[in-house]
Design an enzyme around this catalytic site. Sequence first.
Site, mmCIF file in Angstrom:
data_model
loop_
_atom_site.group_PDB
_atom_site.id
_atom_site.type_symbol
_atom_site.label_atom_id
_atom_site.label_comp_id
_atom_site.label_asym_id
_atom_site.label_seq_id
_atom_site.Cartn_x
_atom_site.Cartn_y
_atom_site.Cartn_z
ATOM 1 N N ARG A 166 0.861 -1.181 0.000
ATOM 2 C CA ARG A 166 0.000 0.000 0.000
ATOM 3 C C ARG A 166 0.895 1.228 0.000
ATOM 4 O O ARG A 166 1.989 1.217 0.547
ATOM 5 C CB ARG A 166 -0.915 0.044 1.245
ATOM 6 C CG ARG A 166 -2.125 -0.852 1.191
ATOM 7 C CD ARG A 166 -3.158 -0.321 0.199
ATOM 8 N NE ARG A 166 -4.391 -1.080 0.241
ATOM 9 C CZ ARG A 166 -4.647 -2.136 -0.514
ATOM 10 N NH1 ARG A 166 -3.720 -2.591 -1.334
ATOM 11 N NH2 ARG A 166 -5.809 -2.755 -0.437
ATOM 12 N N GLU B 117 -2.288 8.163 -3.783
ATOM 13 C CA GLU B 117 -2.672 7.839 -5.160
ATOM 14 C C GLU B 117 -4.136 8.189 -5.414
ATOM 15 O O GLU B 117 -4.950 8.174 -4.481
ATOM 16 C CB GLU B 117 -2.409 6.350 -5.455
ATOM 17 C CG GLU B 117 -3.170 5.374 -4.583
ATOM 18 C CD GLU B 117 -2.790 3.927 -4.869
ATOM 19 O OE1 GLU B 117 -3.723 3.171 -5.182
ATOM 20 O OE2 GLU B 117 -1.606 3.555 -4.775
ATOM 21 N N HIS C 14 -1.396 0.663 -9.767
ATOM 22 C CA HIS C 14 -2.121 -0.184 -8.815
ATOM 23 C C HIS C 14 -2.860 -1.312 -9.548
ATOM 24 O O HIS C 14 -4.072 -1.486 -9.399
ATOM 25 C CB HIS C 14 -3.102 0.659 -7.992
ATOM 26 C CG HIS C 14 -3.426 0.035 -6.662
ATOM 27 N ND1 HIS C 14 -3.595 0.781 -5.522
ATOM 28 C CD2 HIS C 14 -3.614 -1.254 -6.293
ATOM 29 C CE1 HIS C 14 -3.884 -0.021 -4.503
ATOM 30 N NE2 HIS C 14 -3.889 -1.261 -4.956
#
Length: 318
Positions: free
Chosen positions: A236, A265, A283
């Site tokens: 993460r 993000e 991602h």
Amino acid sequence: MSKPKLLVARRLFPGLLEPLRAHYELDLHDSDTALEPAALRARLQGCWGMLGSGSERVDAELLAACPALRAVALITVGYNNLDVPACRARGLQLSHAPGVLTETTAEFGLTLLLATARRVGEGERYVRAGLWQGWSIDQFAGAPVCGTVLGIVGMGRIGGVIARRAALGLDMRVRYFNRQPVADCEFAQWRPLPELLAEADHLMVVVPYSAATHHLIGAAELAQMKPSATLINIARGGVVDDRALAAALRSGRLAAAGLDVFEGEPAVAAELLACENALLTPHIASSTLPTRQAMVQCAVDNLLAWARGEPGPTPIPG
């Protein structure tokens, strides 16, 4: 009798959502853009539940503003966007999607490792820019992977699969750090974090994000790594201090990094964007069509179970 209202907070697969219509009145946020906090509060008014991703923050403030909310089903395995104690205090049913993305995410972690070590991103940009004039002996010479030391930070499901594949498929010597050693970890040896950092030729970050793991890998930790090492983050954003990482990459303190997740993000720190030796992906570690469909199906299965008055199959632990 009217059906309970359910907010679907992201664009998902419409066909997979159809079974929910028998039990819920669906409010579809049919967009890839996450709802801003104020908009999320507004859309959740009168909603019994939410089908969400990792972007929708559910905390005490939102719960106070949305008194009807009683359930949250996430399509992600991580749930750091939920204030779980606050949700429990309000009696919410909570679910996530463990297991279904393990193999896919591990596969991508190794893909990112290989591409980063072998400077694939730099080479691809070089060709596209029309700069390639022919073969040369040391052009984009990268770092070896086979037979080297892989350090894994976080030996959960995904870390375990990465360790097995790296050891058996790439002949890597795998070391790992967890708060406690994992029993019967066949393919990796436990190390304290400072020893792991110093030993690793390649470091893979797979630990869940929490207050305890915020900036777990920062400037001090990066300084303990080999200058020839690479760092891969598929965990993460926030587990790695992105700006400290960019500084290490620019200075030559670290050879390269491959990142699939970022602090804040979808925004990415300008310092990282300027690093040619950083391979950046949006991602997508879990992004194969079958896996993403399975993630949504997992949330749907929990919501259908709750509608029948049954426990959901994948509750958030605790």
